[in-house]
Scaffold this motif. Structure first.
Motif, PDB file in Angstrom:
ATOM      1  N   MET B  55      88.309  22.592 -10.357  1.00  0.00           N
ATOM      2  CA  MET B  55      88.650  23.382  -9.193  1.00  0.00           C
ATOM      3  C   MET B  55      87.462  23.445  -8.246  1.00  0.00           C
ATOM      4  N   LYS B  56      87.810  23.530  -6.973  1.00  0.00           N
ATOM      5  CA  LYS B  56      86.777  23.732  -5.968  1.00  0.00           C
ATOM      6  C   LYS B  56      87.378  24.615  -4.879  1.00  0.00           C
ATOM      7  N   GLN B  57      86.627  25.639  -4.495  1.00  0.00           N
ATOM      8  CA  GLN B  57      87.134  26.542  -3.459  1.00  0.00           C
ATOM      9  C   GLN B  57      86.162  26.556  -2.289  1.00  0.00           C
ATOM     10  N   ASP B  58      86.737  26.524  -1.097  1.00  0.00           N
ATOM     11  CA  ASP B  58      85.933  26.538   0.123  1.00  0.00           C
ATOM     12  C   ASP B  58      86.708  27.343   1.150  1.00  0.00           C
ATOM     13  N   GLN B  59      86.349  28.602   1.286  1.00  0.00           N
ATOM     14  CA  GLN B  59      87.007  29.518   2.214  1.00  0.00           C
ATOM     15  C   GLN B  59      88.503  29.571   1.931  1.00  0.00           C
ATOM     16  N   ARG B  60      89.344  29.161   2.856  1.00  0.00           N
ATOM     17  CA  ARG B  60      90.792  29.261   2.627  1.00  0.00           C
ATOM     18  C   ARG B  60      91.343  28.114   1.786  1.00  0.00           C
ATOM     19  N   LEU B  61      90.512  27.149   1.469  1.00  0.00           N
ATOM     20  CA  LEU B  61      90.977  25.959   0.762  1.00  0.00           C
ATOM     21  C   LEU B  61      90.614  26.022  -0.716  1.00  0.00           C
ATOM     22  N   THR B  62      91.598  25.700  -1.553  1.00  0.00           N
ATOM     23  CA  THR B  62      91.355  25.584  -2.991  1.00  0.00           C
ATOM     24  C   THR B  62      91.908  24.251  -3.454  1.00  0.00           C
ATOM     25  N   VAL B  63      91.078  23.476  -4.110  1.00  0.00           N
ATOM     26  CA  VAL B  63      91.505  22.191  -4.659  1.00  0.00           C
ATOM     27  C   VAL B  63      91.575  22.333  -6.171  1.00  0.00           C
ATOM     28  N   LEU B  64      92.687  21.913  -6.739  1.00  0.00           N
ATOM     29  CA  LEU B  64      92.849  21.884  -8.187  1.00  0.00           C
ATOM     30  C   LEU B  64      93.035  20.446  -8.632  1.00  0.00           C
ATOM     31  N   LEU B  65      92.339  20.084  -9.695  1.00  0.00           N
ATOM     32  CA  LEU B  65      92.441  18.730 -10.231  1.00  0.00           C
ATOM     33  C   LEU B  65      92.832  18.779 -11.695  1.00  0.00           C
ATOM     34  N   ASN B  66      93.913  18.104 -12.025  1.00  0.00           N
ATOM     35  CA  ASN B  66      94.334  17.918 -13.414  1.00  0.00           C
ATOM     36  C   ASN B  66      94.139  16.436 -13.709  1.00  0.00           C
ATOM     37  N   LYS B  67      93.001  16.138 -14.297  1.00  0.00           N
ATOM     38  CA  LYS B  67      92.663  14.732 -14.503  1.00  0.00           C
ATOM     39  C   LYS B  67      93.586  14.078 -15.520  1.00  0.00           C
ATOM     40  N   LYS B  68      94.019  14.854 -16.485  1.00  0.00           N
ATOM     41  CA  LYS B  68      94.905  14.304 -17.531  1.00  0.00           C
ATOM     42  C   LYS B  68      96.210  13.803 -16.910  1.00  0.00           C
ATOM     43  N   ASP B  69      96.757  14.602 -15.996  1.00  0.00           N
ATOM     44  CA  ASP B  69      98.016  14.226 -15.349  1.00  0.00           C
ATOM     45  C   ASP B  69      97.788  13.459 -14.055  1.00  0.00           C
ATOM     46  N   LYS B  70      96.527  13.272 -13.666  1.00  0.00           N
ATOM     47  CA  LYS B  70      96.185  12.603 -12.413  1.00  0.00           C
ATOM     48  C   LYS B  70      96.887  13.299 -11.247  1.00  0.00           C
ATOM     49  N   HIS B  71      96.733  14.595 -11.197  1.00  0.00           N
ATOM     50  CA  HIS B  71      97.383  15.408 -10.182  1.00  0.00           C
ATOM     51  C   HIS B  71      96.347  16.239  -9.444  1.00  0.00           C
ATOM     52  N   LEU B  72      96.442  16.187  -8.138  1.00  0.00           N
ATOM     53  CA  LEU B  72      95.521  16.900  -7.263  1.00  0.00           C
ATOM     54  C   LEU B  72      96.336  17.772  -6.314  1.00  0.00           C
ATOM     55  N   SER B  73      95.868  18.970  -6.056  1.00  0.00           N
ATOM     56  CA  SER B  73      96.580  19.809  -5.097  1.00  0.00           C
ATOM     57  C   SER B  73      95.587  20.475  -4.151  1.00  0.00           C
ATOM     58  N   LEU B  74      96.105  20.788  -2.978  1.00  0.00           N
ATOM     59  CA  LEU B  74      95.333  21.502  -1.963  1.00  0.00           C
ATOM     60  C   LEU B  74      96.109  22.757  -1.589  1.00  0.00           C
ATOM     61  N   ARG B  75      95.493  23.894  -1.786  1.00  0.00           N
ATOM     62  CA  ARG B  75      96.124  25.152  -1.411  1.00  0.00           C
ATOM     63  C   ARG B  75      95.408  25.705  -0.178  1.00  0.00           C
ATOM     64  N   ILE B  76      96.197  26.036   0.820  1.00  0.00           N
ATOM     65  CA  ILE B  76      95.655  26.647   2.026  1.00  0.00           C
ATOM     66  C   ILE B  76      96.158  28.085   2.052  1.00  0.00           C
ATOM     67  N   ALA B  77      95.246  29.017   1.952  1.00  0.00           N
ATOM     68  CA  ALA B  77      95.630  30.424   1.978  1.00  0.00           C
ATOM     69  C   ALA B  77      95.793  30.894   3.419  1.00  0.00           C
ATOM     70  N   ASP B  78      96.702  31.874   3.604  1.00  0.00           N
ATOM     71  CA  ASP B  78      96.894  32.462   4.931  1.00  0.00           C
ATOM     72  C   ASP B  78      97.043  31.367   5.996  1.00  0.00           C
ATOM     73  N   THR B  79      98.034  30.510   5.807  1.00  0.00           N
ATOM     74  CA  THR B  79      98.224  29.352   6.682  1.00  0.00           C
ATOM     75  C   THR B  79      98.465  29.793   8.127  1.00  0.00           C
ATOM     76  N   GLN B  80      97.814  29.127   9.037  1.00  0.00           N
ATOM     77  CA  GLN B  80      97.923  29.430  10.460  1.00  0.00           C
ATOM     78  C   GLN B  80      98.611  28.274  11.198  1.00  0.00           C
ATOM     79  N   THR B  81      99.089  28.555  12.410  1.00  0.00           N
ATOM     80  CA  THR B  81      99.752  27.501  13.172  1.00  0.00           C
ATOM     81  C   THR B  81      98.795  26.345  13.462  1.00  0.00           C
ATOM     82  N   GLY B  82      97.517  26.639  13.560  1.00  0.00           N
ATOM     83  CA  GLY B  82      96.520  25.592  13.779  1.00  0.00           C
ATOM     84  C   GLY B  82      96.321  24.677  12.588  1.00  0.00           C
ATOM     85  N   ASP B  83      96.908  25.049  11.463  1.00  0.00           N
ATOM     86  CA  ASP B  83      96.820  24.192  10.280  1.00  0.00           C
ATOM     87  C   ASP B  83      97.887  23.097  10.312  1.00  0.00           C
ATOM     88  N   SER B  84      98.806  23.179  11.254  1.00  0.00           N
ATOM     89  CA  SER B  84      99.848  22.148  11.354  1.00  0.00           C
ATOM     90  C   SER B  84      99.193  20.804  11.634  1.00  0.00           C
TER      91      SER B  84
END
Lengths: 116, 112
Positions: B55-84
């Motif tokens: 896992m890595k967190q940077d302000q509103r962004l959180t990255v999760l890595l499941n190396k076993k399943d080769k799965h990566l995710s990006l979570r954006i907290a409090d999403t804003q219209t500028g994130d489009s």
């Protein structure tokens, strides 16, 4: 931080002409440079990899005689689209890997080519 | 060869969290990246994670890595219209001079 200058940012040309795109690192030296192509609403596809002073390595399906890559120095790489046709219209983006071996590749802002 | 897959679209309301998922096939991937691309613009590096991290967190962004399943995710907290924008997942091997391999990109649409 690492800065990459890519130009022109956009160019319109007639079919059959050649267009040169420059990618220049402003504050670091790049051992390896990558050229990508992005068609509308699609992903970035790697076209070729170039190392300074040697011939570029092209990905399968990319014509090396059509897309000429020159990597003459550690700060400059050029991509020339020769005898451009409308199907070459695309967004071309360069990416540089620093000599330092840093984890992050720096991307240029891209060049949008429209061939009429 | 290497392959990176992403879902193509995600629509959320302003203030909600967004989760963008990515799977990759190259088990030798050493670095995994998230880039943002706004219409007509180049790529903006959002964050990256080394393969020995979960896992890595940077302000509103959180990255999760499941190396076993080769799965990566990006979570954006409090999403804003500028994130489009379009969000690209990319992977890179460990060898020097290795290019990034990109997914097809996920278009995030944020409504107010």
């Amino acid at each position: 931080g690492a800065v990459v200058s890519q130009h022109p940012s956009w160019v319109i040309c007639k079919s059959g002409t050649s267009v040169k795109i420059e990618c220049r690192s402003l504050d670091f030296q790049a051992t390896t440079m990558f050229w990508y192509r992005q068609f509308p609403k699609q992903s970035l596809m790697l076209m070729a990899t170039s190392n300074e002073g040697s011939k570029a390595t092209y990905e399968q399906g990319v014509e090396k005689d059509k897309f000429l890559i020159n990597h003459a120095s550690l700060t400059l790489s050029t991509l020339t689209v020769t005898s451009a046709h409308p199907e070459d219209s695309s967004f071309y983006i360069c990416s540089l890997a620093p000599v330092s071996g840093a984890n992050v590749l720096t991307f240029g802002a891209g060049s949008r080519l429209t061939v009429l | 060869g290497e392959d990176v897959e992403q879902s193509l679209f995600l629509s959320v309301r302003e203030g909600d969290s967004s989760v963008i998922n990515c799977t990759y096939t190259d088990s030798s991937s050493t670095y995994l990246y998230w880039y943002k691309q706004e219409p007509g613009a180049g790529l903006q590096l959002l964050t990256y994670i080394f393969s020995n991290m979960d896992m890595k967190q940077d302000q509103r962004l959180t990255v999760l890595l499941n190396k076993k399943d080769k799965h990566l995710s990006l979570r954006i907290a409090d999403t804003q219209t500028g994130d489009s924008a379009i969000y690209f997942c990319a992977e890179r091997g460990n060898q020097a001079g290795t290019a990034l391999i990109f997914g097809k990109g996920t278009t995030l649409s944020v409504s107010s």
